[in-house]
Design a protein around this motif. Sequence first.
Motif, PDB file in Angstrom:
ATOM      1  N   GLU A  25       0.831  -1.214   0.000  1.00  0.00           N
ATOM      2  CA  GLU A  25       0.000   0.000   0.000  1.00  0.00           C
ATOM      3  C   GLU A  25       0.863   1.260   0.000  1.00  0.00           C
ATOM      4  O   GLU A  25       0.722   2.150   0.847  1.00  0.00           O
ATOM      5  N   ARG A  32       7.251   1.208   4.867  1.00  0.00           N
ATOM      6  CA  ARG A  32       5.945   0.736   5.321  1.00  0.00           C
ATOM      7  C   ARG A  32       5.949   0.487   6.827  1.00  0.00           C
ATOM      8  O   ARG A  32       4.976   0.822   7.523  1.00  0.00           O
ATOM      9  N   ASP A  81       3.605   2.504   9.495  1.00  0.00           N
ATOM     10  CA  ASP A  81       2.682   1.774  10.366  1.00  0.00           C
ATOM     11  C   ASP A  81       3.015   1.976  11.841  1.00  0.00           C
ATOM     12  O   ASP A  81       2.120   1.945  12.698  1.00  0.00           O
ATOM     13  N   ALA A 126      -1.700   4.846  12.012  1.00  0.00           N
ATOM     14  CA  ALA A 126      -2.587   3.681  11.996  1.00  0.00           C
ATOM     15  C   ALA A 126      -2.002   2.622  11.064  1.00  0.00           C
ATOM     16  O   ALA A 126      -1.798   2.899   9.876  1.00  0.00           O
ATOM     17  N   PRO A 127      -1.705   1.425  11.568  1.00  0.00           N
ATOM     18  CA  PRO A 127      -1.080   0.397  10.719  1.00  0.00           C
ATOM     19  C   PRO A 127      -2.021  -0.095   9.627  1.00  0.00           C
ATOM     20  O   PRO A 127      -3.201  -0.339   9.870  1.00  0.00           O
ATOM     21  N   ARG A 128      -1.475  -0.250   8.432  1.00  0.00           N
ATOM     22  CA  ARG A 128      -2.261  -0.728   7.302  1.00  0.00           C
ATOM     23  C   ARG A 128      -1.786  -2.090   6.812  1.00  0.00           C
ATOM     24  O   ARG A 128      -2.542  -2.817   6.186  1.00  0.00           O
ATOM     25  N   VAL A 129      -0.532  -2.417   7.061  1.00  0.00           N
ATOM     26  CA  VAL A 129       0.019  -3.711   6.646  1.00  0.00           C
ATOM     27  C   VAL A 129       0.442  -4.524   7.861  1.00  0.00           C
ATOM     28  O   VAL A 129       0.063  -5.684   8.014  1.00  0.00           O
ATOM     29  N   ASP A 131      -0.419  -4.923  10.980  1.00  0.00           N
ATOM     30  CA  ASP A 131      -1.466  -4.697  11.975  1.00  0.00           C
ATOM     31  C   ASP A 131      -1.727  -5.912  12.856  1.00  0.00           C
ATOM     32  O   ASP A 131      -2.639  -5.897  13.677  1.00  0.00           O
ATOM     33  N   GLN A 141       0.853 -12.415  11.245  1.00  0.00           N
ATOM     34  CA  GLN A 141       1.459 -11.384  10.408  1.00  0.00           C
ATOM     35  C   GLN A 141       2.197 -11.991   9.217  1.00  0.00           C
ATOM     36  O   GLN A 141       2.158 -11.455   8.106  1.00  0.00           O
ATOM     37  N   ARG A 189      -0.070 -10.940   0.765  1.00  0.00           N
ATOM     38  CA  ARG A 189       0.123  -9.644   0.115  1.00  0.00           C
ATOM     39  C   ARG A 189       1.222  -9.709  -0.951  1.00  0.00           C
ATOM     40  O   ARG A 189       1.029  -9.261  -2.086  1.00  0.00           O
TER      41      ARG A 189
END
Length: 208
Positions: free
Chosen positions: A67, A126, A130, A134-137, A139, A158, A165
């Motif tokens: 992302e 990334r 994160d 706010a963590p997007r990957v 998390d 994770q 991904r």
Amino acid sequence: MRPTTTLSLALFALAACRGGGAPMGPGEGPPPEPPGECAPVEEAPRAEPLQWKRAAAFEADLHAALELDRSSGCREVDRVPCGAVHLVALGGNDPLGIAQYEPVAEPLATTPLTVDRMVLGACANRVALDAEGAPRVFDRVDLGAAALAPADPAVRAQTEALYRRLLRRDATDEELAIVAELAEGLSARDWALAACFAIGTTTENVLF
């Protein structure tokens, strides 16, 4: 030809294929050991050669998985996108800048290092994003944790998410165990970077 004759010929061919001889008659002994099944009528087609995932495709897939975009992905001296700096090594060509009208046919000696650089830069950015917002990957783990245990369920979760991904498939149990071992003695943030780099630089992510 009579139907009975046709059927007899078919049975004879089948017996010869499986047993290597004609059908037994009355009073004959057991047939010899079969040499094996008949060879296939057609040979299996050759496997298609692997294709090199070149500059634009590799960068786009990496950014989509994490992302990111060119402004937040790997950048040299925090100014120029890595994909632009290392275009030729990644399999692209630059007709305007260096009059290169055709891309190289095969990966260069510097291509593996360039792939490592691209993935490391993208993963590091990334993880930083994160950890700071706010963590997007990343998390599934607490990036603020000072240490992780390989057996922590969050590590497994994770890792599974990263495989889906980056490689678009589920990880095997063996792969999950290998990546989990990286957590030994590392902070959550360092492990996240190591796991992302390890998965993102596999040949599976560079070839298709």
